[in-house]
Write a protein that holds these residues in place. Sequence first.
Motif, PDB file in Angstrom:
ATOM      1  N   LEU A   7       0.879  -1.072   0.081  1.00 10.49           N
ATOM      2  CA  LEU A   7       0.117  -0.163   0.060  1.00 10.49           C
ATOM      3  C   LEU A   7       0.983   1.204  -0.024  1.00 10.49           C
ATOM      4  N   THR A   8       0.651   2.015  -0.981  1.00  7.69           N
ATOM      5  CA  THR A   8       1.225   3.708  -1.077  1.00  7.69           C
ATOM      6  C   THR A   8       0.251   4.484  -1.315  1.00  7.69           C
ATOM      7  N   GLY A   9       0.921   5.828  -1.493  1.00  7.79           N
ATOM      8  CA  GLY A   9      -0.056   6.718  -1.771  1.00  7.79           C
ATOM      9  C   GLY A   9      -0.226   6.917  -2.982  1.00  7.79           C
ATOM     10  N   GLY A  10       0.199   6.010  -3.886  1.00  9.08           N
ATOM     11  CA  GLY A  10      -0.263   5.860  -5.529  1.00  9.08           C
ATOM     12  C   GLY A  10       0.582   6.818  -6.226  1.00  9.08           C
ATOM     13  N   GLY A  11       1.355   7.858  -5.572  1.00  7.68           N
ATOM     14  CA  GLY A  11       2.141   8.722  -6.664  1.00  7.68           C
ATOM     15  C   GLY A  11       3.634   8.484  -7.192  1.00  7.68           C
ATOM     16  N   GLN A  12       4.308   9.480  -7.225  1.00  6.89           N
ATOM     17  CA  GLN A  12       5.732   9.235  -7.872  1.00  6.89           C
ATOM     18  C   GLN A  12       6.952   9.210  -6.745  1.00  6.89           C
ATOM     19  N   GLY A  13       8.004   9.152  -6.970  1.00  8.18           N
ATOM     20  CA  GLY A  13       8.988   8.953  -6.012  1.00  8.18           C
ATOM     21  C   GLY A  13       9.053   7.674  -5.401  1.00  8.18           C
ATOM     22  N   VAL A  14       9.141   7.651  -4.060  1.00  8.86           N
ATOM     23  CA  VAL A  14       9.231   6.085  -3.425  1.00  8.86           C
ATOM     24  C   VAL A  14       8.104   5.182  -3.787  1.00  8.86           C
ATOM     25  N   MET A  15       6.858   6.040  -3.911  1.00  9.17           N
ATOM     26  CA  MET A  15       5.571   5.154  -4.173  1.00  9.17           C
ATOM     27  C   MET A  15       5.641   4.541  -5.538  1.00  9.17           C
ATOM     28  N   THR A  16       6.394   5.067  -6.622  1.00  9.06           N
ATOM     29  CA  THR A  16       6.484   4.572  -7.788  1.00  9.06           C
ATOM     30  C   THR A  16       7.714   3.558  -8.004  1.00  9.06           C
ATOM     31  N   ALA A  61       8.862  -2.132  -8.531  1.00 10.56           N
ATOM     32  CA  ALA A  61       9.564  -3.407  -8.313  1.00 10.56           C
ATOM     33  C   ALA A  61       8.902  -4.337  -7.691  1.00 10.56           C
ATOM     34  N   PHE A  62       7.719  -3.990  -6.963  1.00  5.66           N
ATOM     35  CA  PHE A  62       6.765  -4.966  -6.390  1.00  5.66           C
ATOM     36  C   PHE A  62       6.062  -5.658  -7.858  1.00  5.66           C
ATOM     37  N   CYS A  63       5.426  -4.789  -8.665  1.00  3.17           N
ATOM     38  CA  CYS A  63       4.792  -5.647  -9.665  1.00  3.17           C
ATOM     39  C   CYS A  63       5.524  -6.264 -10.849  1.00  3.17           C
ATOM     40  N   ALA A  64       6.867  -6.265 -10.728  1.00  2.00           N
ATOM     41  CA  ALA A  64       7.757  -6.871 -11.640  1.00  2.00           C
ATOM     42  C   ALA A  64       8.028  -8.288 -11.042  1.00  2.00           C
ATOM     43  N   VAL A  65       7.693  -8.572 -10.109  1.00  2.45           N
ATOM     44  CA  VAL A  65       7.809  -9.919  -9.571  1.00  2.45           C
ATOM     45  C   VAL A  65       6.428 -10.749 -10.025  1.00  2.45           C
ATOM     46  N   PRO A  66       7.032 -11.857 -11.052  1.00  4.33           N
ATOM     47  CA  PRO A  66       5.867 -12.624 -11.585  1.00  4.33           C
ATOM     48  C   PRO A  66       5.347 -13.500 -10.607  1.00  4.33           C
ATOM     49  N   GLU A  67       3.980 -13.818 -10.885  1.00  5.26           N
ATOM     50  CA  GLU A  67       3.046 -14.653  -9.908  1.00  5.26           C
ATOM     51  C   GLU A  67       2.915 -14.503  -8.465  1.00  5.26           C
ATOM     52  N   ARG A  68       3.134 -13.197  -8.154  1.00  5.36           N
ATOM     53  CA  ARG A  68       3.008 -12.814  -6.805  1.00  5.36           C
ATOM     54  C   ARG A  68       1.506 -12.845  -6.310  1.00  5.36           C
ATOM     55  N   VAL A  69       1.290 -13.065  -5.056  1.00  4.42           N
ATOM     56  CA  VAL A  69      -0.147 -13.191  -4.507  1.00  4.42           C
ATOM     57  C   VAL A  69      -0.629 -11.760  -4.384  1.00  4.42           C
ATOM     58  N   GLY A  70       0.447 -10.955  -3.626  1.00  7.56           N
ATOM     59  CA  GLY A  70      -0.131  -9.563  -3.271  1.00  7.56           C
ATOM     60  C   GLY A  70      -0.524  -8.682  -4.468  1.00  7.56           C
ATOM     61  N   ARG A  71      -1.261  -7.555  -4.202  1.00  9.79           N
ATOM     62  CA  ARG A  71      -1.474  -6.414  -4.938  1.00  9.79           C
ATOM     63  C   ARG A  71      -1.071  -5.068  -4.710  1.00  9.79           C
ATOM     64  N   SER A  72      -0.665  -4.342  -5.648  1.00  6.92           N
ATOM     65  CA  SER A  72      -0.036  -2.976  -5.295  1.00  6.92           C
ATOM     66  C   SER A  72      -1.517  -2.093  -5.177  1.00  6.92           C
ATOM     67  N   ILE A  73      -1.605  -1.735  -3.881  1.00  7.63           N
ATOM     68  CA  ILE A  73      -2.675  -0.718  -3.756  1.00  7.63           C
ATOM     69  C   ILE A  73      -2.452   0.765  -3.647  1.00  7.63           C
ATOM     70  N   GLY A  74      -2.930   1.615  -4.058  1.00  9.58           N
ATOM     71  CA  GLY A  74      -2.434   3.142  -4.115  1.00  9.58           C
ATOM     72  C   GLY A  74      -3.692   3.862  -3.547  1.00  9.58           C
ATOM     73  N   ILE A  75      -3.602   4.674  -2.292  1.00  7.49           N
ATOM     74  CA  ILE A  75      -4.566   5.631  -1.716  1.00  7.49           C
ATOM     75  C   ILE A  75      -4.420   6.978  -2.716  1.00  7.49           C
ATOM     76  N   VAL A  76      -5.128   7.238  -3.407  1.00  4.93           N
ATOM     77  CA  VAL A  76      -5.019   8.373  -4.453  1.00  4.93           C
ATOM     78  C   VAL A  76      -5.684   9.559  -4.024  1.00  4.93           C
ATOM     79  N   PRO A  77      -4.985  10.607  -4.033  1.00  6.41           N
ATOM     80  CA  PRO A  77      -5.731  11.981  -3.750  1.00  6.41           C
ATOM     81  C   PRO A  77      -6.764  12.384  -5.004  1.00  6.41           C
TER      82      PRO A  77
END
Length: 185
Positions: free
Chosen positions: A39-48, A53-69
């Motif tokens: 879970l991130t704030g969905g923006g740039q910098g560290v969040m991106t 890197a998280f999404c580049a892992v194939p067949e992972r269980v978890g999802r990338s969630i963004g709390i978007v302003p």
Amino acid sequence: MTTPLRPLTIGVMGSGKQPWTELAAPLGRALALAGYHLLTGGGQGVMTSVSEAFCAVPERVGRSIGIVPTEPIADGNGDAANGTFRALPGYPNPFVEVPILSPLPRHLPDAPPGTLSRNHINVLSSDAIVALPGNHGTHNEVGLAVHYGKPVILFGESEHFADLPASLVRTVSLDTVMDFVRTVR
């Protein structure tokens, strides 16, 4: 029959401008490989950088969630009070798989104590917080994590966290961060 445990959600907070790739990318990969949601704030910098890197892992269980302003959308009469919102420009970054639009504002540096912001959602929706170097928003999220009793660890050089409570664990070791995260339940 037992109900399987849901994957934990690890909130990664940090600069919206500086990517801190040397910290964020290995962390994103490690969290994905360990089966967590991110879970991130969905923006740039560290969040991106952590989300990419998280999404580049194939067949992972978890999802990338963004709390978007968001910002309100004005109707044809210029009335913004119709309750419709859209993501602010630049949000979500391309690596957010589950965007959650929040009408709560971003944390502003001059906000009075106790002012609600989307940082509350970031912290309260996470099972643990890993904070990378950042500015007022990141420091606010760390303060909220302490206030709400969320486990939090500071990942980066100590000088980036000098004004945060001395009682918080600071580390430059990814292994230490992952050992910390594994203790959360």
